[in-house]
Motif scaffolding. Structure first.
Motif, PDB file in Angstrom:
ATOM      1  N   GLN A  76      73.286  11.810  29.496  1.00 23.53           N
ATOM      2  CA  GLN A  76      72.655  11.488  30.446  1.00 23.53           C
ATOM      3  C   GLN A  76      71.417  12.039  30.721  1.00 23.53           C
ATOM      4  N   LEU A  77      70.222  11.452  30.918  1.00 19.60           N
ATOM      5  CA  LEU A  77      68.898  12.022  30.998  1.00 19.60           C
ATOM      6  C   LEU A  77      68.512  11.950  32.505  1.00 19.60           C
ATOM      7  N   LEU A  97      50.764  16.607  37.847  1.00 14.95           N
ATOM      8  CA  LEU A  97      51.978  16.436  38.080  1.00 14.95           C
ATOM      9  C   LEU A  97      52.835  16.980  36.861  1.00 14.95           C
ATOM     10  N   ARG A  98      53.958  17.646  36.971  1.00 21.68           N
ATOM     11  CA  ARG A  98      54.770  18.085  35.757  1.00 21.68           C
ATOM     12  C   ARG A  98      56.059  17.353  36.080  1.00 21.68           C
ATOM     13  N   LEU A  99      56.142  16.437  35.212  1.00 26.58           N
ATOM     14  CA  LEU A  99      57.540  15.719  34.991  1.00 26.58           C
ATOM     15  C   LEU A  99      58.681  16.549  34.334  1.00 26.58           C
ATOM     16  N   SER A 100      59.947  16.449  34.578  1.00 31.39           N
ATOM     17  CA  SER A 100      61.085  17.041  34.043  1.00 31.39           C
ATOM     18  C   SER A 100      61.981  15.927  33.605  1.00 31.39           C
ATOM     19  N   CYS A 101      62.856  16.298  32.556  1.00 27.70           N
ATOM     20  CA  CYS A 101      63.640  15.635  32.115  1.00 27.70           C
ATOM     21  C   CYS A 101      64.766  16.378  31.597  1.00 27.70           C
ATOM     22  N   TYR A 110      59.270   7.400  31.789  1.00 31.46           N
ATOM     23  CA  TYR A 110      60.768   7.331  31.334  1.00 31.46           C
ATOM     24  C   TYR A 110      60.767   8.386  30.419  1.00 31.46           C
ATOM     25  N   CYS A 111      61.582   9.356  30.460  1.00 25.87           N
ATOM     26  CA  CYS A 111      61.817  10.307  28.997  1.00 25.87           C
ATOM     27  C   CYS A 111      62.809   9.553  28.148  1.00 25.87           C
ATOM     28  N   TRP A 118      68.116   7.531  27.607  1.00 22.23           N
ATOM     29  CA  TRP A 118      66.956   7.345  28.696  1.00 22.23           C
ATOM     30  C   TRP A 118      67.008   7.827  29.847  1.00 22.23           C
ATOM     31  N   GLY A 119      66.216   8.335  30.582  1.00 22.70           N
ATOM     32  CA  GLY A 119      66.223   8.636  31.747  1.00 22.70           C
ATOM     33  C   GLY A 119      65.919   7.360  32.947  1.00 22.70           C
TER      34      GLY A 119
END
Length: 129
Positions: free
Chosen positions: A3-4, A18-22, A99-100, A119-120
């Motif tokens: 799972q992401l 912004l900084r996105l995390s996955c 989406y990651c 996929w996230g």
């Protein structure tokens, strides 16, 4: 099943960052290939950036969409099983669900959503003028 889980989205003014995390969870997962996609209302899902592993620790970008080149950076922390998307100089046109995605395939189409297996859930990014 891997799972992401994505985080880091939100509302930001034009010109901001912004900084996105996955983060991967569920079972032991090693990053092989990863990408960020985005989808705005009424538009096709598009690949923002993609990266592949080279060697045991090196992670290098292989694609940036032309409108994001120079503003967005894909990176990862192997030890944390986490992929990041640093977004600078944001514009209202960047507003979308991000989406990651990841896979462990040797051969795949880098910009094709169908070639990614994990996929996230997506995170909303809204940029105000």
């Amino acid at each position: 099943q891997v799972q992401l889980v994505e985080s880091g989205g939100g509302l930001v003014q034009a010109g901001g960052s912004l900084r996105l995390s996955c983060a991967a969870s569920g079972r032991s997962f090693s990053w092989y290939n990863a990408a960020w996609f985005r989808q705005a209302p009424g538009k096709e899902r598009e690949c923002v950036a993609a990266a592949r592993w080279s060697g045991s620790t090196t992670y290098y970008p292989t694609y940036y969409a032309s409108s994001m080149k120079g503003r967005f950076t894909i990176s990862s922390d192997y030890a944390k099983n986490t992929v990041y998307l640093q977004m600078n100089s944001l514009k209202p046109e960047d507003t979308a669900v991000y989406y990651c995605a990841a896979n462990q395939r040797e051969y795949f189409r880098e910009r094709a959503p169908d070639d990614y297996d994990y996929w996230g859930q997506g995170t909303q990014v809204t940029v105000s003028a």
